[in-house]
Design a protein around this motif. Structure first.
Motif, PDB file in Angstrom:
ATOM      1  N   ASP A  52      46.768  38.235  38.860  1.00 10.56           N
ATOM      2  CA  ASP A  52      45.402  37.991  39.359  1.00 10.56           C
ATOM      3  C   ASP A  52      45.426  36.842  40.354  1.00 10.56           C
ATOM      4  N   LEU A  54      42.847  34.656  42.963  1.00  9.75           N
ATOM      5  CA  LEU A  54      41.468  34.388  43.381  1.00  9.75           C
ATOM      6  C   LEU A  54      41.489  33.856  44.810  1.00  9.75           C
ATOM      7  N   CYS A  56      39.313  32.314  48.167  1.00 11.83           N
ATOM      8  CA  CYS A  56      38.092  31.817  48.818  1.00 11.83           C
ATOM      9  C   CYS A  56      38.418  31.743  50.311  1.00 11.83           C
ATOM     10  N   ASP A  72      46.736  42.583  49.645  1.00 10.09           N
ATOM     11  CA  ASP A  72      46.285  43.699  48.823  1.00 10.09           C
ATOM     12  C   ASP A  72      47.312  44.830  48.827  1.00 10.09           C
ATOM     13  N   ASN A  78      46.231  41.391  41.982  1.00  9.30           N
ATOM     14  CA  ASN A  78      44.866  41.889  41.787  1.00  9.30           C
ATOM     15  C   ASN A  78      43.963  40.867  42.441  1.00  9.30           C
ATOM     16  N   LEU A  79      43.313  41.216  43.547  1.00 11.28           N
ATOM     17  CA  LEU A  79      42.570  40.201  44.304  1.00 11.28           C
ATOM     18  C   LEU A  79      41.120  40.123  43.844  1.00 11.28           C
ATOM     19  N   SER A  80      40.623  38.876  43.763  1.00 12.49           N
ATOM     20  CA  SER A  80      39.189  38.644  43.532  1.00 12.49           C
ATOM     21  C   SER A  80      38.757  37.638  44.588  1.00 12.49           C
ATOM     22  N   VAL A  81      37.685  37.961  45.289  1.00 14.76           N
ATOM     23  CA  VAL A  81      37.239  37.060  46.358  1.00 14.76           C
ATOM     24  C   VAL A  81      35.933  36.389  45.927  1.00 14.76           C
ATOM     25  N   ILE A  82      35.874  35.050  46.094  1.00 15.73           N
ATOM     26  CA  ILE A  82      34.614  34.355  45.770  1.00 15.73           C
ATOM     27  C   ILE A  82      33.952  33.890  47.063  1.00 15.73           C
ATOM     28  N   GLU A  94      36.376  28.824  38.307  1.00 11.34           N
ATOM     29  CA  GLU A  94      36.429  30.289  38.269  1.00 11.34           C
ATOM     30  C   GLU A  94      37.788  30.763  37.698  1.00 11.34           C
ATOM     31  N   LYS A  98      38.048  32.902  34.279  1.00 13.99           N
ATOM     32  CA  LYS A  98      38.568  34.277  34.262  1.00 13.99           C
ATOM     33  C   LYS A  98      40.054  34.333  33.893  1.00 13.99           C
ATOM     34  N   ILE A 100      42.632  33.184  35.413  1.00 12.91           N
ATOM     35  CA  ILE A 100      43.440  33.586  36.572  1.00 12.91           C
ATOM     36  C   ILE A 100      44.461  32.477  36.837  1.00 12.91           C
TER      37      ILE A 100
END
Lengths: 424, 248
Positions: A52, A54, A56, A72, A78-82, A94, A98, A100
């Motif tokens: 994972d 994260l 920004c 990606d 596994n990308l999560s963008v804030i 964050e 989560k 991460i």
């Protein structure tokens, strides 16, 4: 007759010692299941599962979006963008929330910096071709992004993440440099199809694990863990065997034994035969769990080496060495507490320096020479030679010889001490 | 029955870093005797018994058991005598039968002999009904009987008994004493030590009193009582060894 009667006596006592049986059979079984399950999850994080990450993105340019795309498509994350205006504290919160393990803040000047660097590289290339290019100045004072990571992650995993990030930046930068070069030479933008063709990664690596018999070997957490913890279990018979010798020495029965027309050597021989059987049974039990129970738990099944005869010989030699070590401790210990405490601690230390708990290749050089003194190291190498490298008796001959040497030494020390105490 | 069961000549012994316990000790015990060795705590009874059974080695003097020197033929001599230590000297995890199987084999008996002797001893000592139960669940008296059975399984010519009846009830004590008397009638020499002086009067026909490593009296009980003009062994014991505590 005497030896048989003594073995029968030892087996009967052993079978009635429920705590001893739990220590020798139930505990190693639990240990191998728990450790393999935990390590399997860890290996999945590093190997099979995606990490994972994260993100920004403070940059408004297109190149940061290309970077995210490259990350990606790399397949590792596994990308999560804030939100763009988040600060480092919010990113950290964050990550905690989560669970991460890594996060990046892409700097607002990322696109500008990459573009400038691409331009500078392209100009340099054109100059070297004898063509004239723009002489753009290069500002490398600001980092492209900041990497945040959970301090518990291993150094190797951190290097992997950094490598993947660097690789993604390289892709974006190479693409940009190509575009600049093409435009400078042809006066028109680089066509998408050509860009695709030029940047396509055709690197293919064929992975071939070392094998002694040129057959495919299976490498997974089970193949690593089951032999290692089987050895640990074998050496853990010290808790029962050393205790049994001390108990016998301290008990009244020992006084009577000394007045009978039989040498105490018979008693020691019997204990060795009895506990050698125990170590063999331990190995059968733990291997059986690896073969039949692990798949039911979603763990990889254990695959026995093709050379079963070699496996039996190695198991017997490892068992005899473990029994000799326990006997030696039992002969020297004066009390049950001494035998138990020294026995347990010494087996853990020997397993650490033997490479059972920490892989030997990451040990400092000073420890590597110490490692040679641990019988557990030779046991592990012998088992790995069979389980991981698909070898036979010849391939693990050095390990077997070393183990036999240590065993003979331990037996000699124990017998000399018994002689000194006038017990044989 | 003629000849000596035990002959001790010029025996000197001391524990490491301690003063001399025995100095030039001499003692002869005839075959077939019921010999009692008595003395206050710390007098050297257990040490002397350990020296006679080869549990402790010595450098000066000589001990012969049934004409065999204990120094040179230790394992040969071990076949000739039995030993019933004060501590329970068996495996409590095992049954009486399993204990006798093991100790019988270590006493050089074959399987048939072990079965025959075990059956006999369980009958004599009333252990037949419990022969297959773990000894750890037994009362003190039953454990004493198992301890005795193991010591005599190989029908020794000489039997050393260190407090064989300590901690048992009157019935069990009588049962053990009766058995020992019968055993002696079949020719086994008994070497017995105990603090139960009334029991000793009943069992022993020859007595030695030992104090501070020296034999201070040695004769038949009757002769000693006449010689010192005492009513019983206890009075004689107090008279010769004094009233002060010896194990301080």
């Amino acid at each position: 007759m005497k030896l048989f009667a003594t073995i029968l006596k030892d087996v009967r006592i052993l079978l009635r010692d429920k705590m001893g049986l739990i220590l020798m059979f139930a505990m190693p079984v639990l240990l191998v299941i728990i450790v393999t399950d935990i390590q399997s999850s860890t290996f999945d994080v590093v190997g099979k599962n995606k990490i994972d990450l994260l993100i920004c993105n403070k940059d408004t340019g297109t190149l940061s979006k290309e970077l995210i795309h490259a990350l990606d498509t790399a397949g590792m994350f596994n990308l999560s963008v804030i939100q763009q205006n988040a600060n480092d504290k919010q990113l950290a919160d964050e990550m905690h929330a989560k669970d991460i393990i890594a996060g990046i803040i892409i700097n607002s000047s990322f696109s500008k910096q990459i573009a400038a660097k691409a331009k500078a590289t392209a100009s340099k290339a054109l100059s070297s071709f004898g063509l004239e290019g723009d002489t753009a100045s290069l500002d490398q004072r600001t980092a492209y992004f900041d990497l945040y990571y959970n301090p518990v992650i291993q150094q190797s995993l951190k290097f992997s993440i950094k490598g993947a990030l660097t690789s993604a930046v390289q892709i974006v930068q190479s693409k940009e440099t190509l575009k600049d070069l093409y435009f400078s030479i042809n006066g028109k933008p680089l066509p998408d199809s050509l860009q695709q063709q030029l940047l396509e990664n055709n690197t293919s690596i064929k992975e071939i694990p070392l094998s002694s018999n040129n057959e495919n070997v299976i490498l997974n957490v089970t193949q690593h863990n089951v032999p290692a913890w089987t050895i640990f279990a074998m050496f853990f018979v010290i808790m029962s065997l050393a205790g049994s010798i001390v108990r016998e020495k301290l008990s009244g029965s020992f006084i009577r034994l000394k007045t009978l027309p039989t040498n105490y050597f018979i008693a020691l021989l019997s204990k060795q035969v009895t506990y050698l059987k125990v170590t063999f049974l331990q190995a059968i039990l733990i291997f059986a769990i690896g073969i039949f129970i692990f798949p039911m738990m979603g763990l990889p099944a254990l695959h026995l080496p093709h050379n079963i005869f070699a496996l039996i010989i190695v198991t017997l030699v490892c068992g005899w060495c473990a029994v000799s070590y326990a006997m030696c401790v039992g002969v020297f210990a004066h009390t049950l507490e001494q035998a138990n405490a020294f026995g347990a601690v010494s087996v853990v230390i020997l397993s650490i320096i033997g490479g059972l708990m920490i892989p030997s290749f990451i040990m400092p050089d000073s420890f590597r020479s110490l490692m040679m003194l641990s019988p557990l190291h030779w046991c592990l190498q012998a088992y790995y030679g069979l389980f991981l490298e698909g070898g036979g008796l010849k391939d693990v001959g050095t390990n077997i010889l070393s183990l036999l040497l240590i065993t003979v030494l331990l037996q000699a020390i124990a017998l000399l001490e018994l002689k000194r105490k006038k017990l044989i | 029955m003629q000849g000596l069961a035990i002959k001790i000549e010029h025996l000197s012994f001391h524990y490491k870093d301690q003063t001399q316990l025995f100095s030039d000790l001499n003692l002869s015990i005839d075959k077939g005797e019921r010999f009692g060795l008595f003395g206050p705590n710390g007098a050297g009874k257990t040490t002397l018994m350990s020296l006679m059974t080869g549990l402790i080695s010595f450098t000066e003097g000589n001990i012969q058991l049934l004409d065999h020197s204990i120094k040179t033929k230790n394992k040969q001599v071990n076949k000739l005598f039995g030993f019933v230590p004060q501590d329970f000297s068996f495996y409590e995890e095992l049954t009486p039968l399993e204990n006798l199987e093991f100790f019988g084999a270590w006493s050089d008996l074959n399987k048939q002999e072990i079965i025959k002797r075990s059956t006999e001893l369980f009958e004599i000592l009333n252990l037949t009904s419990v022969k297959n139960k773990q000894v750890r669940k037994f009362s003190g008296g039953m454990k004493r009987k198992v301890n005795l059975a193991i010591g005599v399984i190989h029908q020794p010519q000489l039997l050393f008994l260190d407090e064989p009846t300590v901690g048992v009830d009157v019935q069990t004590r009588q049962e053990i004493i009766n058995y020992l008397e019968k055993l002696n009638e079949t020719g086994t020499t008994l070497i017995y030590t105990s603090h139960q002086l009334n029991e000793a009067e009943e069992l022993c026909n020859k007595i030695a009193l030992i104090d501070e490593g020296k034999i201070i009296a040695f004769d038949t009980l009757d002769n000693l009582l006449v010689k010192y003009n005492k009513e019983n062994l206890e009075a004689l014991f107090v008279d010769l060894t004094g009233k002060t505590y010896k194990d301080q």
